[in-house]
Design an enzyme around this catalytic site. Structure first.
Site, mmCIF file in Angstrom:
data_model
loop_
_atom_site.group_PDB
_atom_site.id
_atom_site.type_symbol
_atom_site.label_atom_id
_atom_site.label_comp_id
_atom_site.label_asym_id
_atom_site.label_seq_id
_atom_site.Cartn_x
_atom_site.Cartn_y
_atom_site.Cartn_z
ATOM 1 C CE LYS A 84 -3.792 -2.113 2.626
ATOM 2 N NZ LYS A 84 -4.866 -1.982 1.617
ATOM 3 C CD GLU B 81 -5.735 -8.467 2.227
ATOM 4 O OE1 GLU B 81 -6.525 -8.070 3.096
ATOM 5 O OE2 GLU B 81 -5.395 -7.767 1.250
ATOM 6 N NE ARG C 297 -10.620 -9.762 -3.653
ATOM 7 C CZ ARG C 297 -10.910 -8.765 -4.493
ATOM 8 N NH1 ARG C 297 -11.146 -9.022 -5.774
ATOM 9 N NH2 ARG C 297 -10.970 -7.517 -4.064
#
EC number: 3.4.11.1
Length: 515
Positions: free
Chosen positions: A289, A361, A363
């Site tokens: 991120k 991640e 899911r």
């Protein structure tokens, strides 16, 4: 936590630090709400006029403090806005009562006792005021006010610690000896205690809350409330073939866990399975991120916290329904061992997934947990997750999205959420978006089209739900963690989003109102 009592005293004779009354917004100025009669009498029937002079209008969220009249034992009166006068006399909206009570409780931080003389003539109103006040009184202070080792040894540390929440809420106007009132208030107390436990988990820094420590909290709560808890550690996950959970967690030094919580009732006819995303810290992994997007990523386990709280609440309330919770716990960290974009994971279901973005991640861990939950053939599955930024873009910070493989189930969940005061919106699962997740290498990719990303994530999860099982997905990415100023009963930080919806769903299922 703040204590809650059904007071037998009247507003005029209650010994407390403050009295809380409700004020609605009328056409010609503020209008006192039911429950305020004794307080108004002490002001010779002129309390509304005094409030108008002070600039009060009765708008929602408005709060006015004033010295109490001489006929009251409490020294302060707190008038809190309820919004517009209801169309039907005395029919105040439950959510307006919750928010008003929460606003007052926040304003009374540091006080020992407050009497709440808000509308409480019905059981529903009393429960709403109790919930709002207890939720509003919440504060996360676990990491504040420690000993100052730099201070002189003989110095007394006065006033350095955080202000404590309102210590006691005395509910006025209810019927203390009425069984229905007592049951409603006891339900509110149990519910809020577990919502606040979920908030605590979300607010706990990730150096202290990680998969193993979260599992330990769940285990301890299970022992206390009669919930069976099973924890699959890293070795058990490898043996079981939980490739999604393992793939997400393999970059972290602290291994993943899959926690099963099971509350059973001997006379239950239905089983409800709840699945929660529990990424205790989400750096994005190798797909790191950007700066400015990491600081709040301790909240990426809010779905698991909601599921945990809902199962424990169902047990505490003794609901006549079996409720199973699945907490898919992992840290998503970059390292030499981390899953890379382009890797293929073999999931617990046997399907293979090409990982195109390691920051998608949630899911992956949910997919394994959904498959495992499906094996037990529940009547319905609901997963809860801070899953996509796309859902925040679509619905904002206060509303969660509801997707499902059954339109009626989706509608029921949306209506339940609205009923308990949790804004939600039904979202579609367009079949044409599925093609975007086709992979030349694996059975499916973990990413699809950029537009409609929240719906794509829902379609991915749908692939891992057992045939014939009603399933719904709640994307709580917006309301799970509040970064702005507190409002109503909503604090800064973890909110406990979706707990009330899940508990009401369990109650409805127990009553036979669903399916």
């Amino acid at each position: 936590m703040t204590a809650l009592t059904l007071s037998t005293a009247g507003a005029a004779t209650l010994r407390a630090d403050a009295l809380v009354v409700g004020v609605a917004k009328g056409v010609k100025g503020p209008v006192l709400a039911p429950g305020s009669e004794a307080v108004d009498k002490a002001f010779d029937g002129k309390l509304a006029a005094v409030l108008a002079t002070l600039g009060a209008t009765g708008a929602e969220g408005e709060l006015t403090k004033l010295p109490a009249a001489s006929g009251l034992k409490a020294p302060v009166v707190v008038a809190v806005g309820l919004g517009p006068v209801p169309d039907k006399e005395d029919a105040y909206d439950a959510e307006a009562l919750r928010r008003a009570a929460g606003t007052a409780a926040r304003a009374l931080t540091g006080s020992k006792k407050a009497g709440f003389a808000l509308p409480a003539a019905s059981v529903e109103d009393a429960a709403a005021v109790a919930e709002g006040a207890l939720l509003g009184a919440y504060a996360f202070t676990a990491y504040q006010g420690g000993e100052n080792k730099l201070a002189p040894k003989d110095a007394k540390s006065k006033g350095n610690g955080p202000k404590l929440p309102l210590a006691e809420v005395a509910l006025l106007g209810a019927k203390p000896r009425d069984k229905a009132y007592k049951a409603a208030v006891e339900r509110s107390l149990a519910l809020v205690e577990e919502i606040n436990r979920a908030r605590d988990l979300v607010n706990t820094p990730p150096n202290d809350l990680y998969p193993e420590s979260f599992a330990a909290v769940a285990t301890a709560a299970g022992k206390e409330h009669g919930v069976k808890v099973q924890v699959l550690d890293e070795k058990a996950l490898v043996k079981g073939g939980f490739g999604g959970i393992l793939g997400v967690g393999q970059g972290a030094s602290r291994g993943p866990r899959l926690v099963k919580l099971a509350y059973t009732h001997p006379k239950a006819e239905k089983t409800l399975a709840l699945v929660g995303k529990g990424i205790t810290y989400d750096s994005g992994g190798i797909s790191l991120k950007p700066a400015g997007h990491n600081e709040t990523m301790k909240c990426d386990m809010a779905g698991a916290a909601a599921v945990f709280a809902a199962v424990v609440t169902a047990a505490r309330l003794g609901l006549k329904v079996n409720v199973t919770g699945w907490l898919a716990l992992a840290e998503n960290m970059p390292s030499g061992n981390a899953t890379r974009p382009g890797d293929v994971l073999r999931m617990y279901s046997g399907k293979t997934v090409e990982v195109l973005n390691t920051d998608a991640e949630g899911r992956l861990v949910l997919a394994d947990a959904l498959t495992r939950a499906s094996e037990e053939k529940p009547d319905a599955i609901v997963d809860v997750a801070t899953l996509t930024g796309a859902m925040v873009l679509a619905l904002g910070n206060r509303t969660f999205g509801v997707m499902a493989n059954d339109d009626a189930f989706r509608t029921s969940l949306h209506e339940i959420a609205e009923e308990v005061g949790e804004p939600s919106w039904p979202m579609p699962l367009p079949a044409d978006l599925r093609k975007g997740m086709d992979s030349p290498t694996a059975d499916i990719a973990n990413m699809g089209e950029r537009m409609g990303g929240g719906l794509v994530a829902g379609l991915f999860l749908k692939e891992f739900v057992g045939e014939g099982i009603a399933w719904a997905h709640l994307d709580i990415a917006g309301p799970a963690f509040h970064e702005g100023a507190p409002y109503g009963y909503t604090p800064k930080g973890g909110t406990g989003s979706a707990v009330r919806t899940l508990v009401r769903l369990a109650e409805r299922t127990a009553a036979g109102d669903l399916g």
